[in-house]
Design a protein around this motif. Structure first.
Motif, PDB file in Angstrom:
ATOM      1  N   ASN A  37       0.814  -1.217   0.000  1.00  9.92           N
ATOM      2  CA  ASN A  37       0.000   0.000   0.000  1.00  9.92           C
ATOM      3  C   ASN A  37       0.846   1.265   0.000  1.00  9.92           C
ATOM      4  OD1 ASN A  37      -1.607  -2.249   0.813  1.00  9.92           O
ATOM      5  ND2 ASN A  37      -3.178  -0.854   1.503  1.00  9.92           N
ATOM      6  N   ILE A  38       1.902   1.258   0.814  1.00 10.51           N
ATOM      7  CA  ILE A  38       2.707   2.471   0.945  1.00 10.51           C
ATOM      8  C   ILE A  38       3.517   2.750  -0.325  1.00 10.51           C
ATOM      9  CG2 ILE A  38       4.776   1.369   1.903  1.00 10.51           C
ATOM     10  CD1 ILE A  38       4.877   3.751   3.894  1.00 10.51           C
ATOM     11  N   GLY A  51      -4.529  -1.613  -8.765  1.00  6.21           N
ATOM     12  CA  GLY A  51      -4.609  -3.031  -9.101  1.00  6.21           C
ATOM     13  C   GLY A  51      -3.575  -3.878  -8.387  1.00  6.21           C
ATOM     14  N   VAL A  52      -2.461  -3.268  -7.964  1.00  9.03           N
ATOM     15  CA  VAL A  52      -1.427  -3.995  -7.221  1.00  9.03           C
ATOM     16  C   VAL A  52      -1.980  -4.499  -5.890  1.00  9.03           C
ATOM     17  CG1 VAL A  52       0.816  -3.742  -6.084  1.00  9.03           C
ATOM     18  CG2 VAL A  52       0.435  -2.702  -8.326  1.00  9.03           C
ATOM     19  N   GLY A  71       7.939  -1.035   4.592  1.00  8.58           N
ATOM     20  CA  GLY A  71       7.944  -0.437   3.267  1.00  8.58           C
ATOM     21  C   GLY A  71       8.462   0.986   3.282  1.00  8.58           C
ATOM     22  N   GLY A  72       8.083   1.739   4.309  1.00  7.79           N
ATOM     23  CA  GLY A  72       8.545   3.119   4.428  1.00  7.79           C
ATOM     24  C   GLY A  72      10.040   3.224   4.606  1.00  7.79           C
ATOM     25  N   VAL A  73      10.660   2.206   5.212  1.00 13.90           N
ATOM     26  CA  VAL A  73      12.109   2.190   5.378  1.00 13.90           C
ATOM     27  C   VAL A  73      12.806   1.751   4.084  1.00 13.90           C
ATOM     28  CG1 VAL A  73      14.021   1.058   6.586  1.00 13.90           C
ATOM     29  CG2 VAL A  73      11.993   1.806   7.857  1.00 13.90           C
ATOM     30  N   LEU A  74      12.251   0.737   3.419  1.00 15.27           N
ATOM     31  CA  LEU A  74      12.924   0.144   2.266  1.00 15.27           C
ATOM     32  C   LEU A  74      12.873   1.025   1.013  1.00 15.27           C
ATOM     33  CD1 LEU A  74      11.792  -3.587   2.609  1.00 15.27           C
ATOM     34  CD2 LEU A  74      14.089  -2.668   2.947  1.00 15.27           C
ATOM     35  N   ILE A  75      11.736   1.681   0.779  1.00 11.53           N
ATOM     36  CA  ILE A  75      11.584   2.428  -0.476  1.00 11.53           C
ATOM     37  C   ILE A  75      12.630   3.534  -0.628  1.00 11.53           C
ATOM     38  CG2 ILE A  75      10.042   3.968  -1.766  1.00 11.53           C
ATOM     39  CD1 ILE A  75       7.714   2.239  -0.780  1.00 11.53           C
ATOM     40  N   PRO A  76      12.871   4.372   0.377  1.00 11.60           N
ATOM     41  CA  PRO A  76      13.919   5.389   0.199  1.00 11.60           C
ATOM     42  C   PRO A  76      15.313   4.789   0.054  1.00 11.60           C
ATOM     43  CG  PRO A  76      12.476   5.940   2.039  1.00 11.60           C
ATOM     44  CD  PRO A  76      12.174   4.530   1.660  1.00 11.60           C
ATOM     45  N   LEU A  77      15.558   3.626   0.663  1.00 13.88           N
ATOM     46  CA  LEU A  77      16.894   3.032   0.641  1.00 13.88           C
ATOM     47  C   LEU A  77      17.168   2.249  -0.638  1.00 13.88           C
ATOM     48  CD1 LEU A  77      17.189   1.692   4.309  1.00 13.88           C
ATOM     49  CD2 LEU A  77      18.255   3.733   3.336  1.00 13.88           C
ATOM     50  N   ALA A  78      16.171   1.482  -1.110  1.00 11.82           N
ATOM     51  CA  ALA A  78      16.427   0.552  -2.215  1.00 11.82           C
ATOM     52  C   ALA A  78      15.366   0.574  -3.302  1.00 11.82           C
ATOM     53  CB  ALA A  78      16.570  -0.864  -1.660  1.00 11.82           C
ATOM     54  N   GLY A  79      14.376   1.456  -3.214  1.00 11.18           N
ATOM     55  CA  GLY A  79      13.361   1.522  -4.257  1.00 11.18           C
ATOM     56  C   GLY A  79      12.199   0.585  -4.004  1.00 11.18           C
ATOM     57  N   TRP A  80      11.177   0.698  -4.863  1.00 12.83           N
ATOM     58  CA  TRP A  80       9.948  -0.066  -4.651  1.00 12.83           C
ATOM     59  C   TRP A  80      10.144  -1.572  -4.792  1.00 12.83           C
ATOM     60  CZ3 TRP A  80       8.108  -3.260  -8.433  1.00 12.83           C
ATOM     61  CH2 TRP A  80       8.519  -3.033  -9.749  1.00 12.83           C
ATOM     62  N   ARG A  81      11.124  -1.993  -5.604  1.00 10.32           N
ATOM     63  CA  ARG A  81      11.318  -3.439  -5.803  1.00 10.32           C
ATOM     64  C   ARG A  81      11.703  -4.141  -4.498  1.00 10.32           C
ATOM     65  NH1 ARG A  81      11.281  -4.524 -11.235  1.00 10.32           N
ATOM     66  NH2 ARG A  81      11.580  -2.713 -12.594  1.00 10.32           N
ATOM     67  N   ALA A  82      12.378  -3.433  -3.614  1.00  9.17           N
ATOM     68  CA  ALA A  82      12.793  -4.033  -2.341  1.00  9.17           C
ATOM     69  C   ALA A  82      11.597  -4.430  -1.484  1.00  9.17           C
ATOM     70  CB  ALA A  82      13.686  -3.055  -1.575  1.00  9.17           C
ATOM     71  N   VAL A  83      10.469  -3.739  -1.655  1.00  2.98           N
ATOM     72  CA  VAL A  83       9.264  -4.059  -0.896  1.00  2.98           C
ATOM     73  C   VAL A  83       8.819  -5.493  -1.167  1.00  2.98           C
ATOM     74  CG1 VAL A  83       6.788  -3.537  -0.771  1.00  2.98           C
ATOM     75  CG2 VAL A  83       8.457  -1.678  -0.680  1.00  2.98           C
ATOM     76  N   PHE A  84       9.012  -5.961  -2.390  1.00  2.00           N
ATOM     77  CA  PHE A  84       8.605  -7.317  -2.755  1.00  2.00           C
ATOM     78  C   PHE A  84       9.751  -8.319  -2.591  1.00  2.00           C
ATOM     79  CE2 PHE A  84       6.051  -4.314  -5.271  1.00  2.00           C
ATOM     80  CZ  PHE A  84       4.800  -4.625  -4.766  1.00  2.00           C
ATOM     81  N   ALA A 140       0.542  -4.311  10.698  1.00  7.28           N
ATOM     82  CA  ALA A 140       1.145  -3.071  11.196  1.00  7.28           C
ATOM     83  C   ALA A 140       2.568  -2.879  10.692  1.00  7.28           C
ATOM     84  CB  ALA A 140       1.131  -3.084  12.726  1.00  7.28           C
ATOM     85  N   LEU A 141       3.302  -3.987  10.534  1.00 12.19           N
ATOM     86  CA  LEU A 141       4.704  -3.906  10.138  1.00 12.19           C
ATOM     87  C   LEU A 141       4.871  -3.536   8.667  1.00 12.19           C
ATOM     88  CD1 LEU A 141       7.657  -4.381  11.037  1.00 12.19           C
ATOM     89  CD2 LEU A 141       7.356  -6.786  10.387  1.00 12.19           C
ATOM     90  N   GLY A 142       3.907  -3.930   7.826  1.00  9.90           N
ATOM     91  CA  GLY A 142       4.022  -3.700   6.394  1.00  9.90           C
ATOM     92  C   GLY A 142       4.332  -2.256   6.020  1.00  9.90           C
TER      93      GLY A 142
END
Length: 412
Positions: free
Chosen positions: A35-36, A54-55, A159-172, A153-155
């Motif tokens: 979601n984030i 759709g994601v 995600g908020g930590v990973l996206i700035p560090l490694a981009g959206w692909r890191a979320v998955f 709650a953790l999601g």
């Protein structure tokens, strides 16, 4: 010697519970972590928000459609075996999401991930009932409630930590090693033949008897009320009370935090008091919490909202632990997967009802379909109507449960 054997058995039982809890955590994390990333995905693929949604929708839709089928597959081919299949599907789908070259490939991979999540959510619950001793079934179900809330709650946080560090692909991609770790735990700790049933034909009406149907219906009603807090809460806190986005986020985090803390204790109460008594207590707290949300914030503001949530959320965890335990209590082994799937389906139907029907009730009370343009007084009126209705739903749920509640309380 006997004490050593008992200690080893106890450690193995807790190991199995941890393995199954990790599967549930992974499925819940997959539900919320994407979601984030939606704004980032919209920018990365130069796509409108409606397409990027759709994601999220693909994951929830395939999860909802698959749960009963997955449960039946577990009954026929073995719960452990099918859980391993689900973990493999989830890991592969997570990898596909992380390397997706286009938005549509990502959406398709998320749909596959939702199917894997259906295996994880449904079969972990059935296996908890299969492997937990009678004296600890309630706390096992409470543990599942705790990790489900923790994953949800953790999601956004992860995600908020990973996206700035490694981009959206890191979320998955971060979900791939987590799924592999859960797979290793399952192979190492779970009995291979758990839940293996005969491949006999099974009609839905044979499972939906008068004992299970009330559990499913109350599950729908409770899930609808909990979704109402997620749909209506942000509008009321942001527009009705004028809180900043950061403060709204903090207030909205109160519920998940309470869920995490109260899950296992709720299960212990089920083991000690019996599922029917605890279910009654949970529904009473849910009704009280819903009515308090309708009344207290108008009197004392955000403190009233937090206080009401502090009453509502433990009620939800008590209900979940008790309802899941009661629904699976006397189910034959060859039907536990199917009933677990029906519990998941009823919960998802309730979430849809909460988002759509209760959202419409909120808009009706606010006097406008576009609630973002409503003034604080109108938002307050809509919130009151929505949660007065939610309180009524909880009274209805109590009446549905009481059809079996008081007649069987002595045996619980």
């Amino acid at each position: 010697m006997e004490r050593v054997e008992l200690a080893g058995t106890d450690r193995r039982a807790w190991g199995i519970m941890v393995a199954l809890a990790s599967a549930m955590l992974l499925a819940s994390l997959g539900t919320s972590i994407a979601n984030i990333a939606l704004p980032t995905l919209a920018e990365a693929f130069s796509a409108p928000f409606g397409q990027v949604q759709g994601v999220v929708v693909a994951y929830l839709a395939t999860l909802t459609v698959s749960v009963v089928i997955v449960g039946r597959l577990g009954d026929v081919h073995g719960l452990t075996r099918m859980l391993l299949v689900g973990l493999g599907v989830f890991a592969a789908a997570s990898l596909l999401c992380g390397v997706a070259p286009t938005l549509w490939v990502l959406i398709a991979a998320r749909a596959l991930q939702g199917i894997g999540a259906a295996f994880l959510m449904t079969l972990s619950m059935a296996l908890m009932r299969e492997t937990a001793g009678e004296a600890r079934v309630g706390r096992a179900m409470g543990l599942l409630g705790t990790v489900s809330a923790l994953g949800t709650a953790l999601g956004p946080v992860l995600g908020g930590v990973l996206i700035p560090l490694a981009g959206w692909r890191a979320v998955f991609l971060v979900q791939v090693p987590l799924a592999v770790a859960a797979l290793v735990l399952t192979v190492a700790l779970l009995p291979r033949g758990a839940g293996k049933g005969e491949p006999a034909r099974l009609r839905l009406r044979e499972v939906m008897d008068r004992r299970v149907a009330p559990n499913l219906l109350t599950n729908v009603l409770v899930a609808a009320v909990m979704m109402t807090t997620l749909v209506v809460g942000p509008f009321y806190l942001g527009i009705g009370l004028g809180l900043t986005e950061a403060v709204v986020g903090l207030v909205m985090a109160v519920g998940p935090v309470i869920s995490i803390v109260s899950g296992v204790p709720s299960g212990r109460l089920v083991d000690g008091w019996g599922s029917r008594r605890v279910m009654a207590a949970g529904l009473v707290l849910l009704a009280a919490g819903a009515f308090l949300i309708a009344i207290l914030p108008g009197l004392i503001g955000v403190a009233g909202y937090v206080l009401a949530i502090a009453v509502l959320t433990p009620g939800y965890q008590l209900f979940q632990a008790a309802n899941n335990t009661a629904a699976l209590a006397d189910v034959p082994k060859d039907r536990r997967g199917t009933v677990s799937g029906l519990l998941g389906l009823s919960r998802n139907i309730g979430l849809i009802v909460g988002a759509s029907v209760m959202g419409a009730v909120f808009a009706l009370g606010a006097g406008t379909a576009n609630v973002t343009l409503a003034d604080p007084a109108a938002i307050g009126a809509g919130m009151r109507l929505a949660f007065l209705t939610a309180g009524g739903l909880m009274i209805a749920a109590f009446l549905v449960a009481s059809g079996t509640l008081f007649g069987r309380v002595a045996r619980a």
